[in-house]
Design a protein around this motif. Sequence first.
Motif, PDB file in Angstrom:
ATOM      1  N   ALA A 228      -7.138 -51.112  37.005  1.00 25.36           N
ATOM      2  CA  ALA A 228      -5.780 -51.355  36.526  1.00 25.36           C
ATOM      3  C   ALA A 228      -4.735 -50.927  37.546  1.00 25.36           C
ATOM      4  CB  ALA A 228      -5.567 -50.613  35.203  1.00 25.36           C
ATOM      5  N   HIS A 229      -5.029 -49.899  38.322  1.00 26.54           N
ATOM      6  CA  HIS A 229      -4.053 -49.379  39.282  1.00 26.54           C
ATOM      7  C   HIS A 229      -4.142 -50.056  40.650  1.00 26.54           C
ATOM      8  CE1 HIS A 229      -3.476 -46.255  36.308  1.00 26.54           C
ATOM      9  NE2 HIS A 229      -2.456 -45.803  36.989  1.00 26.54           N
ATOM     10  N   GLU A 230      -5.284 -50.666  40.952  1.00 22.85           N
ATOM     11  CA  GLU A 230      -5.453 -51.274  42.282  1.00 22.85           C
ATOM     12  C   GLU A 230      -4.383 -52.309  42.599  1.00 22.85           C
ATOM     13  OE1 GLU A 230      -6.502 -54.261  45.104  1.00 22.85           O
ATOM     14  OE2 GLU A 230      -6.664 -54.589  42.921  1.00 22.85           O
ATOM     15  N   PRO A 231      -4.049 -53.258  41.703  1.00 17.70           N
ATOM     16  CA  PRO A 231      -2.989 -54.215  42.053  1.00 17.70           C
ATOM     17  C   PRO A 231      -1.622 -53.552  42.205  1.00 17.70           C
ATOM     18  CG  PRO A 231      -4.291 -54.990  40.177  1.00 17.70           C
ATOM     19  CD  PRO A 231      -4.637 -53.557  40.391  1.00 17.70           C
ATOM     20  N   LYS A 232      -1.393 -52.446  41.499  1.00 19.86           N
ATOM     21  CA  LYS A 232      -0.102 -51.757  41.580  1.00 19.86           C
ATOM     22  C   LYS A 232       0.118 -51.107  42.938  1.00 19.86           C
ATOM     23  CE  LYS A 232      -0.314 -50.718  36.627  1.00 19.86           C
ATOM     24  NZ  LYS A 232      -0.375 -49.642  35.607  1.00 19.86           N
ATOM     25  N   LEU A 233      -0.939 -50.922  43.701  1.00 16.82           N
ATOM     26  CA  LEU A 233      -0.801 -50.366  45.044  1.00 16.82           C
ATOM     27  C   LEU A 233      -0.206 -51.383  46.011  1.00 16.82           C
ATOM     28  CD1 LEU A 233      -4.241 -48.532  45.383  1.00 16.82           C
ATOM     29  CD2 LEU A 233      -1.996 -47.479  45.041  1.00 16.82           C
ATOM     30  N   ARG A 234      -0.009 -52.612  45.558  1.00 21.60           N
ATOM     31  CA  ARG A 234       0.479 -53.682  46.430  1.00 21.60           C
ATOM     32  C   ARG A 234       1.802 -54.240  45.913  1.00 21.60           C
ATOM     33  NH1 ARG A 234      -3.585 -57.677  45.696  1.00 21.60           N
ATOM     34  NH2 ARG A 234      -4.979 -56.404  44.452  1.00 21.60           N
TER      35      ARG A 234
ATOM     36  N   LEU B 236      -0.038 -44.559  43.424  1.00 21.74           N
ATOM     37  CA  LEU B 236      -0.664 -43.572  44.302  1.00 21.74           C
ATOM     38  C   LEU B 236      -0.689 -42.198  43.648  1.00 21.74           C
ATOM     39  CD1 LEU B 236       0.725 -44.449  47.851  1.00 21.74           C
ATOM     40  CD2 LEU B 236      -1.678 -44.343  47.195  1.00 21.74           C
ATOM     41  N   ALA B 237       0.432 -41.813  43.039  1.00 19.59           N
ATOM     42  CA  ALA B 237       0.502 -40.497  42.401  1.00 19.59           C
ATOM     43  C   ALA B 237      -0.481 -40.404  41.241  1.00 19.59           C
ATOM     44  CB  ALA B 237       1.924 -40.230  41.920  1.00 19.59           C
ATOM     45  N   GLU B 238      -0.597 -41.463  40.443  1.00 18.54           N
ATOM     46  CA  GLU B 238      -1.485 -41.419  39.287  1.00 18.54           C
ATOM     47  C   GLU B 238      -2.953 -41.423  39.713  1.00 18.54           C
ATOM     48  OE1 GLU B 238      -0.188 -44.679  36.891  1.00 18.54           O
ATOM     49  OE2 GLU B 238       1.564 -43.602  36.108  1.00 18.54           O
ATOM     50  N   LEU B 239      -3.292 -42.168  40.737  1.00 12.46           N
ATOM     51  CA  LEU B 239      -4.664 -42.140  41.237  1.00 12.46           C
ATOM     52  C   LEU B 239      -4.992 -40.783  41.854  1.00 12.46           C
ATOM     53  CD1 LEU B 239      -4.817 -45.709  42.796  1.00 12.46           C
ATOM     54  CD2 LEU B 239      -6.336 -44.852  40.995  1.00 12.46           C
ATOM     55  N   THR B 240      -4.015 -40.199  42.551  1.00 11.37           N
ATOM     56  CA  THR B 240      -4.237 -38.885  43.142  1.00 11.37           C
ATOM     57  C   THR B 240      -4.479 -37.836  42.062  1.00 11.37           C
ATOM     58  OG1 THR B 240      -2.876 -39.451  45.058  1.00 11.37           O
ATOM     59  CG2 THR B 240      -3.215 -37.107  44.619  1.00 11.37           C
TER      60      THR B 240
END
Length: 998
Positions: free
Chosen positions: A571-577, A585-589
């Motif tokens: 779910a977060h991978e597309p948000k990195l772009r 980035l902050a939420e994945l970290t």
Amino acid sequence: MQFAILGPVEARRPDGTPVALGGPQLRGLLALLALDAGRVVGAERLIDGLHGEHPPEGAAEALQSQVSRLRRRLRDGGAPDGLVEFTPAGYRLAVDPRDVDVHRFERLTAQARETPDPAAKLTLFTEALALWRGPALDGLADPPRAARLAELRLAATEDRVEAGLALGHHERLVAELRELTREHPLRERLTAQLIRALHGSGRSAEALAVFAEVRARLADELGADPSAELAEAHVAVLQAAPAPARRLPVPLTAFVGRAELDRLTAALRDARLVTLTGPGGAGKTRLAVEAAARATGEACFVELATATDVPRAVLAALGLREQGVLTPGAAADPADRLAAGLADRPLLLVLDNCEHVVAEAARLVRRLLGECAGLRALATSREALGLTGETLVPVGALPADAAARLFTDRAAAVAPGEAPAPGAVTRICAALDGLPLAIELAAARLRSLSADDVAARLGDRFGLLSRGDRTADPRHRTLRGVVEWSWDLLDPDERLLAGRFAVFAGGARPAAVERVCDVPDAVLAGLVEKSFVEFAGGRYRMLETIRAFCAGQGEDRRAAHAKYFLEFALAHEPKLRGAGQLTALAELTAEHADLLAALRWSAAEAPETALRLIAALSWYWWLRGLRSEATPIADAVLAAVGPEPPPDLAEEYVLCAIHASATDVAIEPILQRLDGPLEYPYLFLLWAFSPRTKATEGARLAALIGPDAWSRAFARIGDGLGAQYGGRIAEAETHFSASLAAFRALGDRWGEASALEKLAEFADWRGDHARFRELMDESVRLAGELGVTEDAADLLCRRADGMLRTGDVEAARADYEAAAGQARAAGTPLTLARARGGLGEIARRAGDLAGARRWYASALALAADPVTGGETRIRLHTGFGWTAAAEGRLDEATDLHQEALATALEHANRPGAAQAIEGLAGVLAGRAEDERAAFLLGVAVGLRGAPVTGDADVAAVAEGVRARIGAPAYAEAFARGRETPPEQAVAEAGQRRFALGS
């Protein structure tokens, strides 16, 4: 017997139990006598203290009756006869003043003010103020005395704060000082201390706002100007340099003083490596944090409880990265990065919970202490690191009085309003060996049990705690007993959830707990109430000791855990772009530890899930500079999956292979079977910088980039690089401009910064220095927003290159020096090499050839990596070559430029080849082979696709050659070189005989 008047008036038996004193008149009488313990107090003074200025009729007779009742109460409580004496001059409490808390308070504060040591001051003032349980003389009609004691308390509080500020406790004092200044808005010393605390915490703007507010209040209410102390604090904010960074956890509870702190403070002054040793739960972590907070200068806390890779854990805690985003390539060894980043940095490094990685921690500490002169290390571990020069500070049980104070303090937080029975507290602390963690867990049970009930449960349950087998595992000798006992207090649903919650490696948000644990919310609330799980900052967290106890009981939720975090990553991978890049980035970290835990489990139990998770995290690792983190897991996944990808996972398989260390996996046939568009469009970029790259495969991947906006913007960067390396600068600039516009529309900072840097380079070549500076400044800003310190430093070097070409030497020097500082702090040796090379250029152009050689030599030593150091070595060898030519050593200059050319050709770097060839042209000009020199200058422009305006070296060579052979001959040779096909031109330039003119 002990007497307490700093709060509700009490008399306590030797075992700590209170004596029943009766009503307020008797308590007030005892307080007045205790104030002058050991001295006679006149009857009139006692009457005034009890009744104020208007005593009732018969007050003298009433006093005699009250004294008699007080004597009886004390005698019934176990006091000896004659404790309250009568003399013709009045009455006397016949006790040692040290048995009265107010006199102990005054003695401790006097000792604190006499000692010059801030740490000792802080300990003494803290101990003194801990004696206060509320307003002094509570309920007594003696306002002057109560006011005097309140002033003494406030002055001691100010002095304690002053000691804390001297020890660098700025951040932790801010909240307390804000509350104190609200209570005492005209107390200028407190306000000055708040200003200093805010400034020391890096909040200078707030400090200035506080000064402005109090200055206005003083003028409005008192018609006065700020005091000298307040004015000095204001001036200090305006003039002082920023305070050192202190990456330390801020405790949520007060520290209970213990003797080991003084020994630890002394050890840290005298030794570079100090290790706190002792059993689990002894308070090593809290003691280390307290000592680090009291030390001056920069400090960083590294939690190793969940770490499996010590150098990477230290890198993360320091905020360093393995590599840059805009300067891609193979990641540096984390230990090398640390050694480079800490080489010139005074720092106290706190390594907490080393026992499970003691060998790796010892190796890292030994290396860093050997290479970093300003470094000190403080470790906590159940065993010593075993290094020469290590100073050990054993941490054992708390003394009885400190253990009781800790229990009482924590009990007051969870069950306010009723003090636990002192006798029960003594029994509890003794049964728990005085271990702080066990005591705190016991105190937490007072939400639902009395202290006597808790004490009664200890007898059978913890028989082994004081008499355990000395050969048993130290982790289980005491802490396991504490956790087992707490476990027994949970109901079945709470135990089920606690076991399942243990699958989380780094805590969890409510949604994750709900999905993974599948237990009602009310049960989780029960765990929080019973201190089995903490809740702070929107996350639930289980103490690591408790999590270790629960380990294995939630294994049936591992698949659910992996599934949840795979979905989270996807779910977060597309948000990195896009515009949500920083948030993603902050939420994945924040979930980093659990993402890795899910990946490790999947690698062993569900390899297809692991493939998907590696693919989903690939761009996150790239942006965070953590590419090598996945390598050992990717190796395991490839071994489990085999040589062929599972159905519909070819792209994920390729990404896994890119992260793996092995390069013998036959990926090429799989690439040929890929159908577009790519689900992970950056696969092309990751492949391009992997060791297995081949041009034909790269072209195949580039053709599979999809039609979505990010993919097309990304493809334009690839097209731009291809055009630039092919010498088609106008076409390249068109591609990069289009890419920048597209990335701007998407809000992708990485893409914007990448395109801006290339456009700035072209503006610099054209001599459009204003445009160059504008573009570079924006690229640096975006890199900063992404948190890529390494890339910001590299961009400073690029900006300095442009400034140097304009002749702004001082601006260039400032950027190179700033970049060097950032590179050292970030531990990026390659960027540090580039900055040093730039300083060498400045020295060479100023005629300091010896200084230039020193800068170039030190830079080359840092740029030895054959994969990532190519471009920097080209620059350094050409700089060295120009230096050798200026010294008349033309053969050496030829060798250096040939070395640069070989490196450029090895990396297919045409701009780098052009730079080396211009250096060779300078050698030919030095040998008076002017026509060949002009030819090579044309070759260089043809390779690069454009001349570089403002290059002083090239301009000097061209001017000299043109003057000697004439403008027409120069133009003809130059044009011939520029029009020579690139392959032929490079081949001719690379021949040693050509450069030597033989």
